[in-house]
Design a protein around this motif. Structure first.
Motif, PDB file in Angstrom:
ATOM      1  N   LEU A  16      15.660  -6.890 -53.811  1.00  0.00           N
ATOM      2  CA  LEU A  16      14.591  -7.209 -52.868  1.00  0.00           C
ATOM      3  C   LEU A  16      13.634  -6.029 -52.716  1.00  0.00           C
ATOM      4  O   LEU A  16      12.409  -6.198 -52.678  1.00  0.00           O
ATOM      5  CB  LEU A  16      15.180  -7.576 -51.499  1.00  0.00           C
ATOM      6  CG  LEU A  16      16.021  -8.851 -51.443  1.00  0.00           C
ATOM      7  CD1 LEU A  16      16.641  -9.001 -50.057  1.00  0.00           C
ATOM      8  CD2 LEU A  16      15.171 -10.069 -51.789  1.00  0.00           C
ATOM      9  N   LEU A  17      14.185  -4.825 -52.661  1.00  0.00           N
ATOM     10  CA  LEU A  17      13.345  -3.642 -52.534  1.00  0.00           C
ATOM     11  C   LEU A  17      12.631  -3.320 -53.845  1.00  0.00           C
ATOM     12  O   LEU A  17      11.512  -2.810 -53.843  1.00  0.00           O
ATOM     13  CB  LEU A  17      14.190  -2.450 -52.082  1.00  0.00           C
ATOM     14  CG  LEU A  17      14.810  -2.589 -50.686  1.00  0.00           C
ATOM     15  CD1 LEU A  17      15.706  -1.400 -50.379  1.00  0.00           C
ATOM     16  CD2 LEU A  17      13.746  -2.739 -49.624  1.00  0.00           C
ATOM     17  N   ALA A  18      13.268  -3.631 -54.970  1.00  0.00           N
ATOM     18  CA  ALA A  18      12.631  -3.402 -56.266  1.00  0.00           C
ATOM     19  C   ALA A  18      11.376  -4.246 -56.423  1.00  0.00           C
ATOM     20  O   ALA A  18      10.436  -3.859 -57.132  1.00  0.00           O
ATOM     21  CB  ALA A  18      13.613  -3.712 -57.395  1.00  0.00           C
ATOM     22  N   ALA A  19      11.339  -5.391 -55.746  1.00  0.00           N
ATOM     23  CA  ALA A  19      10.202  -6.305 -55.859  1.00  0.00           C
ATOM     24  C   ALA A  19       9.049  -5.936 -54.935  1.00  0.00           C
ATOM     25  O   ALA A  19       7.996  -6.575 -54.968  1.00  0.00           O
ATOM     26  CB  ALA A  19      10.657  -7.735 -55.569  1.00  0.00           C
ATOM     27  N   THR A  20       9.244  -4.901 -54.107  1.00  0.00           N
ATOM     28  CA  THR A  20       8.229  -4.500 -53.140  1.00  0.00           C
ATOM     29  C   THR A  20       7.531  -3.230 -53.599  1.00  0.00           C
ATOM     30  O   THR A  20       8.169  -2.188 -53.709  1.00  0.00           O
ATOM     31  CB  THR A  20       8.858  -4.252 -51.757  1.00  0.00           C
ATOM     32  OG1 THR A  20       9.549  -5.428 -51.336  1.00  0.00           O
ATOM     33  CG2 THR A  20       7.787  -3.908 -50.733  1.00  0.00           C
ATOM     34  N   PRO A  21       6.222  -3.301 -53.885  1.00  0.00           N
ATOM     35  CA  PRO A  21       5.511  -2.080 -54.255  1.00  0.00           C
ATOM     36  C   PRO A  21       5.305  -1.187 -53.037  1.00  0.00           C
ATOM     37  O   PRO A  21       5.247  -1.661 -51.911  1.00  0.00           O
ATOM     38  CB  PRO A  21       4.171  -2.602 -54.792  1.00  0.00           C
ATOM     39  CG  PRO A  21       3.964  -3.894 -54.056  1.00  0.00           C
ATOM     40  CD  PRO A  21       5.344  -4.481 -53.869  1.00  0.00           C
ATOM     41  N   GLY A  22       5.219   0.110 -53.285  1.00  0.00           N
ATOM     42  CA  GLY A  22       4.969   1.023 -52.177  1.00  0.00           C
ATOM     43  C   GLY A  22       6.067   2.045 -52.018  1.00  0.00           C
ATOM     44  O   GLY A  22       7.139   1.942 -52.612  1.00  0.00           O
ATOM     45  N   ARG A  23       5.793   3.024 -51.172  1.00  0.00           N
ATOM     46  CA  ARG A  23       6.719   4.141 -50.977  1.00  0.00           C
ATOM     47  C   ARG A  23       7.930   3.743 -50.159  1.00  0.00           C
ATOM     48  O   ARG A  23       9.034   4.256 -50.371  1.00  0.00           O
ATOM     49  CB  ARG A  23       5.974   5.281 -50.277  1.00  0.00           C
ATOM     50  CG  ARG A  23       6.801   6.531 -50.063  1.00  0.00           C
ATOM     51  CD  ARG A  23       5.952   7.639 -49.469  1.00  0.00           C
ATOM     52  NE  ARG A  23       4.828   7.949 -50.345  1.00  0.00           N
ATOM     53  CZ  ARG A  23       3.897   8.864 -50.055  1.00  0.00           C
ATOM     54  NH1 ARG A  23       3.965   9.545 -48.910  1.00  0.00           N
ATOM     55  NH2 ARG A  23       2.917   9.099 -50.893  1.00  0.00           N
ATOM     56  N   TYR A  24       7.753   2.811 -49.226  1.00  0.00           N
ATOM     57  CA  TYR A  24       8.826   2.479 -48.288  1.00  0.00           C
ATOM     58  C   TYR A  24       9.318   1.050 -48.506  1.00  0.00           C
ATOM     59  O   TYR A  24       8.943   0.394 -49.482  1.00  0.00           O
ATOM     60  CB  TYR A  24       8.338   2.720 -46.862  1.00  0.00           C
ATOM     61  CG  TYR A  24       7.827   4.121 -46.653  1.00  0.00           C
ATOM     62  CD1 TYR A  24       8.658   5.227 -46.803  1.00  0.00           C
ATOM     63  CD2 TYR A  24       6.483   4.351 -46.328  1.00  0.00           C
ATOM     64  CE1 TYR A  24       8.183   6.518 -46.626  1.00  0.00           C
ATOM     65  CE2 TYR A  24       6.000   5.645 -46.150  1.00  0.00           C
ATOM     66  CZ  TYR A  24       6.852   6.725 -46.306  1.00  0.00           C
ATOM     67  OH  TYR A  24       6.390   8.004 -46.148  1.00  0.00           O
ATOM     68  N   ALA A  25      10.152   0.558 -47.623  1.00  0.00           N
ATOM     69  CA  ALA A  25      10.829  -0.719 -47.846  1.00  0.00           C
ATOM     70  C   ALA A  25       9.874  -1.901 -47.935  1.00  0.00           C
ATOM     71  O   ALA A  25      10.147  -2.879 -48.627  1.00  0.00           O
ATOM     72  CB  ALA A  25      11.865  -0.958 -46.747  1.00  0.00           C
ATOM     73  N   ALA A  26       8.742  -1.812 -47.233  1.00  0.00           N
ATOM     74  CA  ALA A  26       7.812  -2.938 -47.215  1.00  0.00           C
ATOM     75  C   ALA A  26       6.374  -2.486 -47.435  1.00  0.00           C
ATOM     76  O   ALA A  26       5.443  -3.094 -46.919  1.00  0.00           O
ATOM     77  CB  ALA A  26       7.927  -3.711 -45.905  1.00  0.00           C
ATOM     78  N   GLY A  27       6.191  -1.410 -48.188  1.00  0.00           N
ATOM     79  CA  GLY A  27       4.839  -0.963 -48.471  1.00  0.00           C
ATOM     80  C   GLY A  27       4.638   0.515 -48.226  1.00  0.00           C
ATOM     81  O   GLY A  27       5.578   1.321 -48.352  1.00  0.00           O
ATOM     82  N   GLU A  28       3.428   0.876 -47.824  1.00  0.00           N
ATOM     83  CA  GLU A  28       3.063   2.279 -47.696  1.00  0.00           C
ATOM     84  C   GLU A  28       3.273   2.855 -46.306  1.00  0.00           C
ATOM     85  O   GLU A  28       3.034   4.042 -46.091  1.00  0.00           O
ATOM     86  CB  GLU A  28       1.591   2.465 -48.102  1.00  0.00           C
ATOM     87  CG  GLU A  28       1.320   2.176 -49.570  1.00  0.00           C
ATOM     88  CD  GLU A  28       2.076   3.110 -50.507  1.00  0.00           C
ATOM     89  OE1 GLU A  28       2.405   4.244 -50.102  1.00  0.00           O
ATOM     90  OE2 GLU A  28       2.358   2.693 -51.644  1.00  0.00           O
ATOM     91  N   GLN A  29       3.690   2.033 -45.355  1.00  0.00           N
ATOM     92  CA  GLN A  29       3.966   2.499 -43.998  1.00  0.00           C
ATOM     93  C   GLN A  29       5.400   2.151 -43.611  1.00  0.00           C
ATOM     94  O   GLN A  29       5.883   1.068 -43.953  1.00  0.00           O
ATOM     95  CB  GLN A  29       2.997   1.867 -42.996  1.00  0.00           C
ATOM     96  CG  GLN A  29       1.536   2.173 -43.258  1.00  0.00           C
ATOM     97  CD  GLN A  29       1.211   3.656 -43.145  1.00  0.00           C
ATOM     98  OE1 GLN A  29       1.781   4.366 -42.303  1.00  0.00           O
ATOM     99  NE2 GLN A  29       0.299   4.129 -43.982  1.00  0.00           N
ATOM    100  N   PRO A  30       6.103   3.042 -42.899  1.00  0.00           N
ATOM    101  CA  PRO A  30       7.455   2.697 -42.434  1.00  0.00           C
ATOM    102  C   PRO A  30       7.407   1.513 -41.467  1.00  0.00           C
ATOM    103  O   PRO A  30       6.490   1.398 -40.644  1.00  0.00           O
ATOM    104  CB  PRO A  30       7.919   3.962 -41.712  1.00  0.00           C
ATOM    105  CG  PRO A  30       7.053   5.053 -42.238  1.00  0.00           C
ATOM    106  CD  PRO A  30       5.727   4.410 -42.521  1.00  0.00           C
ATOM    107  N   THR A  31       8.379   0.649 -41.585  1.00  0.00           N
ATOM    108  CA  THR A  31       8.477  -0.535 -40.735  1.00  0.00           C
ATOM    109  C   THR A  31       9.889  -0.650 -40.171  1.00  0.00           C
ATOM    110  O   THR A  31      10.748   0.197 -40.413  1.00  0.00           O
ATOM    111  CB  THR A  31       8.157  -1.811 -41.528  1.00  0.00           C
ATOM    112  OG1 THR A  31       9.191  -1.993 -42.525  1.00  0.00           O
ATOM    113  CG2 THR A  31       6.792  -1.743 -42.197  1.00  0.00           C
ATOM    114  N   LEU A  32      10.119  -1.736 -39.478  1.00  0.00           N
ATOM    115  CA  LEU A  32      11.452  -2.020 -38.942  1.00  0.00           C
ATOM    116  C   LEU A  32      12.501  -2.054 -40.045  1.00  0.00           C
ATOM    117  O   LEU A  32      13.664  -1.691 -39.820  1.00  0.00           O
ATOM    118  CB  LEU A  32      11.424  -3.352 -38.187  1.00  0.00           C
ATOM    119  CG  LEU A  32      12.698  -3.779 -37.475  1.00  0.00           C
ATOM    120  CD1 LEU A  32      13.085  -2.779 -36.394  1.00  0.00           C
ATOM    121  CD2 LEU A  32      12.530  -5.176 -36.877  1.00  0.00           C
ATOM    122  N   ALA A  33      12.121  -2.465 -41.247  1.00  0.00           N
ATOM    123  CA  ALA A  33      13.070  -2.472 -42.368  1.00  0.00           C
ATOM    124  C   ALA A  33      13.552  -1.061 -42.680  1.00  0.00           C
ATOM    125  O   ALA A  33      14.749  -0.841 -42.936  1.00  0.00           O
ATOM    126  CB  ALA A  33      12.412  -3.106 -43.595  1.00  0.00           C
TER     127      ALA A  33
END
Length: 214
Positions: A148-165
């Motif tokens: 699931l994380l491999a399919a997400t582009p970006g530095r963090y779990a859901a993109g370029e900004q840290p999120t709840l993930a």
């Protein structure tokens, strides 16, 4: 100004999440340690404010909230002018929640202190037996999380900004390392965790930096 208090335990993954969220939001708080190994969470004094007998509990000026994800979402709604933990857009928010719940609901409950105590008292598991149980369930969860994380582009779990993930991910990686899980099979999890550890909001929330750390 009414005081903001976080009741937690330094090694609790759930309390670790809330410390990160508070730091990301730039919110000051007083930390009140609740020693899970001494069953302080079952004391009459603590049960009076949290009948679940769990950590964390946030008292935000008299607003008392239990459950780490509920606390994080409360902080996002109560303090919307600070960095958001959930992105804009229903689909993006749902994805972040799904990643967070894959950790907080599917992995973490099987490794917490009360489960470990039950394994010891009811099934005679020693410390290594408990660690083997924990490694198994973290590995099972990470096997699903990694693609699931491999399919997400970006530095963090859901993109370029840290999120709840990300708030959920780093404490789970800490637990994986603590119990000796080989993370070689999870390059995306490790990559994201390494990036998060370089952020002060995450580094300052680390268990070793808490007042009750032992």
């Amino acid at each position: 100004m009414t005081e903001r208090v976080l009741y937690g335990y330094f090694r609790s993954s759930a309390a670790y999440r809330v410390r990160i969220a508070l730091n990301l939001k730039g919110l000051d708080y007083r930390y009140q340690a609740v020693n899970l190994l001494k069953d302080e969470q079952r004391s009459p004094e603590y049960l009076a404010i949290n009948p679940q007998g769990l950590v964390p509990l946030l008292d935000d000026g008299g607003v008392k909230i239990a459950q780490s994800l509920a606390i994080c979402e409360y902080l996002d709604e109560a303090y919307p002018d600070t960095p958001r933990l959930l992105p804009a857009g229903a689909a993006a928010r749902a994805r972040v929640r799904a990643l967070a719940l894959a950790i907080a609901a599917d992995i973490h409950p099987l490794q917490n202190v009360r489960v470990g105590k039950y394994l010891q008292t009811e099934y005679g598991k020693d410390e290594e037996g408990k660690a083997e149980w924990i490694r198994h369930w973290i590995q099972t969860g990470f096997d699903a999380l990694e693609p699931l994380l491999a399919a997400t582009p970006g530095r963090y779990a859901a993109g370029e900004q840290p999120t709840l993930a990300d708030v959920c991910l780093l404490p789970q990686v800490f637990s994986a390392r603590r119990f000796g899980l080989d993370l070689a099979a999870y390059p995306n999890i490790v990559r994201i965790a390494d990036a998060l550890e370089r952020l002060s909001a995450f580094a300052d929330a680390h268990p070793s930096r808490q007042p009750d750390a032992i």
